[in-house]
Design an enzyme around this catalytic site. Structure first.
Site, PDB file in Angstrom:
ATOM      1  N   ASP A 180      41.218  48.325  42.142  1.00 21.15           N
ATOM      2  CA  ASP A 180      42.231  48.089  43.136  1.00 21.15           C
ATOM      3  C   ASP A 180      42.764  49.207  44.079  1.00 21.15           C
ATOM      4  OD1 ASP A 180      42.127  45.800  41.681  1.00 21.15           O
ATOM      5  OD2 ASP A 180      44.326  45.583  41.040  1.00 21.15           O
ATOM      6  N   ASP A 197      43.036  43.183  43.753  1.00 23.71           N
ATOM      7  CA  ASP A 197      43.904  42.174  43.732  1.00 23.71           C
ATOM      8  C   ASP A 197      43.882  41.225  44.782  1.00 23.71           C
ATOM      9  OD1 ASP A 197      46.011  41.800  41.629  1.00 23.71           O
ATOM     10  OD2 ASP A 197      47.510  42.674  42.713  1.00 23.71           O
ATOM     11  N   HIS A 203      45.680  37.767  45.847  1.00 22.00           N
ATOM     12  CA  HIS A 203      46.560  36.750  45.645  1.00 22.00           C
ATOM     13  C   HIS A 203      46.637  35.740  46.650  1.00 22.00           C
ATOM     14  CE1 HIS A 203      48.009  39.208  42.170  1.00 22.00           C
ATOM     15  NE2 HIS A 203      48.649  40.066  42.845  1.00 22.00           N
ATOM     16  N   SER A 228      53.499  36.189  40.684  1.00 23.15           N
ATOM     17  CA  SER A 228      53.903  37.509  40.136  1.00 23.15           C
ATOM     18  C   SER A 228      54.950  37.903  41.248  1.00 23.15           C
ATOM     19  CB  SER A 228      52.631  38.432  40.025  1.00 23.15           C
ATOM     20  OG  SER A 228      52.109  38.839  41.392  1.00 23.15           O
ATOM     21  N   HIS A 267      52.265  41.228  47.714  1.00 22.34           N
ATOM     22  CA  HIS A 267      51.433  42.093  47.888  1.00 22.34           C
ATOM     23  C   HIS A 267      49.834  41.754  47.612  1.00 22.34           C
ATOM     24  CE1 HIS A 267      51.776  42.040  43.473  1.00 22.34           C
ATOM     25  NE2 HIS A 267      50.367  42.375  43.553  1.00 22.34           N
ATOM     26  N   LYS A 279      40.304  39.330  41.822  1.00 21.94           N
ATOM     27  CA  LYS A 279      41.302  38.857  40.703  1.00 21.94           C
ATOM     28  C   LYS A 279      42.370  38.484  41.059  1.00 21.94           C
ATOM     29  CE  LYS A 279      42.664  43.228  39.225  1.00 21.94           C
ATOM     30  NZ  LYS A 279      43.942  43.239  39.738  1.00 21.94           N
ATOM     31  N   GLU A 285      48.945  35.204  36.503  1.00 20.16           N
ATOM     32  CA  GLU A 285      48.663  36.694  36.699  1.00 20.16           C
ATOM     33  C   GLU A 285      47.618  37.237  35.968  1.00 20.16           C
ATOM     34  OE1 GLU A 285      48.715  39.243  38.365  1.00 20.16           O
ATOM     35  OE2 GLU A 285      50.698  40.061  38.429  1.00 20.16           O
ATOM     36  N   ALA A 323      46.480  50.481  39.084  1.00 25.77           N
ATOM     37  CA  ALA A 323      47.550  51.507  38.710  1.00 25.77           C
ATOM     38  C   ALA A 323      47.245  51.696  37.299  1.00 25.77           C
ATOM     39  CB  ALA A 323      48.907  50.810  38.964  1.00 25.77           C
ATOM     40  N   CYS A 360      46.687  47.449  36.078  1.00 28.20           N
ATOM     41  CA  CYS A 360      45.285  47.069  36.106  1.00 28.20           C
ATOM     42  C   CYS A 360      44.188  47.818  35.653  1.00 28.20           C
ATOM     43  CB  CYS A 360      44.956  46.650  37.650  1.00 28.20           C
ATOM     44  SG  CYS A 360      45.910  45.085  38.014  1.00 28.20           S
TER      45      CYS A 360
END
Ligand code: VGL
Ligand code: ZN
Length: 191
Positions: free
Chosen positions: A9, A51, A53, A59, A70, A95, A102, A130, A134
């Site tokens: 990420d 990530d 989304h 989330s 984000h 993902k 989530e 982070a 993740c």
């Protein structure tokens, strides 16, 4: 034997000026570029997770989640950091792309496990963002799946919603079997 580097990420929204800025997030780019260079030169596997989304992901704060919006798929904020090397051999794994679910681990509903098993990977090396979300969940899943799992401690940064979250995350990963390592060690570990 093939090894896999998993770059977690390293996206604009987690870096300086991004929607969910990780303190010093940009600092993982330079060390990761060095790892990427070595893995590419030695014909090992490189996976980039992202990530990814939907715009109304569960989330996000507006849906009662902990985070500002984000990494919305196909937006600038979801792009990889512009200074991150992107070798042609890199495999991208998206993902947390389901609206109501989530997923902090790169192994969750992504096919990453099957991919690595098919490639006969035994060792994985995990860095990125982070540390306390993740990276941690990806490392813990890798350990559960019986990969020998290395944590690239010079190429991770955490959100630290609470000041010691990253420290606790690193302790937990180590306790469950992750092996901390740094760039200077990498060539001999690749075998
Ligand atoms: C992450 C918070 C929310 C991560 C993703 O990549 O660590 N953290 N979504
Ligand atoms: Zn997210």
């Amino acid at each position: 034997m093939k090894n896999a580097l998993i770059v977690v990420d390293v996206q604009r929204d987690f870096c300086k000026g991004g929607a969910l800025e990780v303190p010093e997030g940009d600092k993982v780019v330079e060390p990761l570029n060095k790892y990427i260079e070595v893995f590419e030169a030695t014909k090992n596997i490189i996976v980039f997770t992202r990530d990814w989304h939907p715009s109304d992901h569960i989330s996000f704060k507006e849906r009662g989640g902990p985070w500002p919006p984000h990494c919305i798929k196909n937006t600038l904020g979801a792009e990889f950091h512009p200074k991150l090397n992107f070798p042609s051999i890199a495999i991208v794994v998206s993902k947390a792309n389901e609206r109501d679910k989530e997923a902090y681990s790169g192994f969750e509903n992504t096919g990453l496990q099957e991919l690595l098993k098919e490639l006969k990977i035994e060792k994985v090396f995990v860095g990125g963002l982070a540390t306390d979300y993740c990276v941690k969940n990806t490392v813990l899943d890798a350990l559960k799946l019986n990969f020998k799992t290395y944590l690239l401690v010079d190429a991770i940064r955490g959100v630290n919603v609470n000041p010691k979250d990253s420290e606790f995350a690193i302790d937990e990963m180590k306790k469950k079997g992750a092996i901390p390592t740094v760039f200077e060690e990498i060539r001999k570990l690749l075998g």
